[in-house]
Design a protein around this motif. Structure first.
Motif, PDB file in Angstrom:
ATOM      1  N   ASP A  82      -8.625  -2.386  -9.328  1.00 40.33           N
ATOM      2  CA  ASP A  82      -8.179  -1.858 -10.556  1.00 40.33           C
ATOM      3  C   ASP A  82      -6.532  -1.920 -10.429  1.00 40.33           C
ATOM      4  OD1 ASP A  82     -10.791  -1.783 -11.435  1.00 40.33           O
ATOM      5  OD2 ASP A  82     -10.883   0.331 -11.086  1.00 40.33           O
ATOM      6  N   ALA A  83      -5.961  -1.269  -9.529  1.00 39.49           N
ATOM      7  CA  ALA A  83      -4.501  -0.906  -9.387  1.00 39.49           C
ATOM      8  C   ALA A  83      -3.764  -2.436  -9.273  1.00 39.49           C
ATOM      9  CB  ALA A  83      -4.150   0.013  -8.453  1.00 39.49           C
ATOM     10  N   ILE A  84      -4.176  -3.279  -8.548  1.00 38.99           N
ATOM     11  CA  ILE A  84      -3.768  -4.676  -8.323  1.00 38.99           C
ATOM     12  C   ILE A  84      -3.638  -5.446  -9.736  1.00 38.99           C
ATOM     13  CG2 ILE A  84      -3.941  -7.047  -7.441  1.00 38.99           C
ATOM     14  CD1 ILE A  84      -4.805  -5.359  -4.641  1.00 38.99           C
ATOM     15  N   ALA A 123      -2.330   2.832  -4.134  1.00 32.73           N
ATOM     16  CA  ALA A 123      -3.428   3.454  -3.182  1.00 32.73           C
ATOM     17  C   ALA A 123      -4.337   2.557  -3.045  1.00 32.73           C
ATOM     18  CB  ALA A 123      -3.745   4.538  -3.937  1.00 32.73           C
ATOM     19  N   GLY A 124      -4.907   2.515  -1.765  1.00 28.52           N
ATOM     20  CA  GLY A 124      -6.096   1.763  -1.360  1.00 28.52           C
ATOM     21  C   GLY A 124      -6.153   1.493   0.084  1.00 28.52           C
ATOM     22  N   LEU A 130       0.853  -1.147   0.045  1.00 35.06           N
ATOM     23  CA  LEU A 130      -0.096  -0.070  -0.035  1.00 35.06           C
ATOM     24  C   LEU A 130       0.881   1.299   0.004  1.00 35.06           C
ATOM     25  CD1 LEU A 130      -2.748  -0.873   2.485  1.00 35.06           C
ATOM     26  CD2 LEU A 130      -3.032  -0.718   0.139  1.00 35.06           C
ATOM     27  N   ALA A 131       0.453   2.184  -0.573  1.00 36.31           N
ATOM     28  CA  ALA A 131       1.209   3.643  -0.628  1.00 36.31           C
ATOM     29  C   ALA A 131       1.416   4.164   0.665  1.00 36.31           C
ATOM     30  CB  ALA A 131       0.464   4.585  -1.421  1.00 36.31           C
ATOM     31  N   THR A 132       0.841   3.612   1.582  1.00 36.97           N
ATOM     32  CA  THR A 132       1.047   4.290   3.211  1.00 36.97           C
ATOM     33  C   THR A 132       2.097   3.313   3.836  1.00 36.97           C
ATOM     34  OG1 THR A 132      -0.954   2.804   3.758  1.00 36.97           O
ATOM     35  CG2 THR A 132      -1.466   5.406   3.372  1.00 36.97           C
ATOM     36  N   ASP A 133       2.234   2.227   3.341  1.00 43.05           N
ATOM     37  CA  ASP A 133       3.418   1.366   3.982  1.00 43.05           C
ATOM     38  C   ASP A 133       4.700   1.884   3.576  1.00 43.05           C
ATOM     39  OD1 ASP A 133       4.935  -0.688   4.731  1.00 43.05           O
ATOM     40  OD2 ASP A 133       3.695  -2.307   4.034  1.00 43.05           O
TER      41      ASP A 133
END
Length: 185
Positions: free
Chosen positions: A169-171, A151-152, A139-142
């Motif tokens: 969708d991103a995965i 992102a998600g 994840l972008a927050t990791d």
């Protein structure tokens, strides 16, 4: 428990990948999903065998698979004879055990599940094995290192199962792009 919370995400990713021409399989491990075997009778090596067997079945039908795994799935994906691995938000078994014990503090031991002692021990000792070729997504927050950040929401942290179309969708887009690059190399 994480499998229950992320199953809709995995199914959504698989539908998107199928629309892009990929064959997808999501095996149920012994003691989970539609398995007739009680979780209390399952050992860690049984789950590893389930993954190896599923990969062998896929390989017999379509050739060696690319394996995509999420969180705790990264602890057993190495036993699949694959041509590549895509991992999302890998975690060590000790972190999953802590989450299950924490659920017990709320009065529901192991979130209401009754795994065998051997399964608990195997999970507690498990770490994602080194595999190659590997694409690592987080994840972008990791803050941990990754080949790609997406992102998600952390659906596995929610109290109820959830879904995020943008994350699915991103995965799917990243798996599609990476798998085509692997096939070309």
């Amino acid at each position: 428990e994480e499998m229950n919370r992320t199953r809709a995400l995995l199914a959504g990713v698989m539908r998107r990948l199928a629309a892009l021409g990929h064959g997808c399989w999501l095996p149920d491990l012994g003691g989970t999903g539609e398995s007739e075997r009680p979780l209390a009778a399952v050992e860690w090596e049984d789950w590893r065998g389930d993954v190896a067997g599923a990969a062998a079945h896929v390989a017999a039908q379509a050739g060696p698979p690319l394996v995509a795994s999420l969180r705790g799935g990264t602890l057993i994906d190495d036993c699949a004879k694959a041509r590549g691995w895509w991992r999302f938000a890998p975690v060590e078994g000790t972190a999953l055990v802590r989450d299950m014990v924490r659920a017990g503090l709320a009065g529901v031991e192991w979130a209401g599940y009754a795994p065998s002692g051997a399964l608990k021990a195997g999970l507690g000792d498990a770490k994602p094995a080194e595999v190659a070729p590997l694409r690592l997504a987080r994840l972008a927050t990791d803050a941990a290192a990754a080949d790609v950040k997406l992102a998600g929401p952390a659906l596995w942290r929610r109290s109820e199962p959830g879904f995020s179309a943008p994350l699915a969708d991103a995965i799917a887009a990243d798996i599609d792009q990476w798998s085509r690059a692997c096939a070309a190399s």
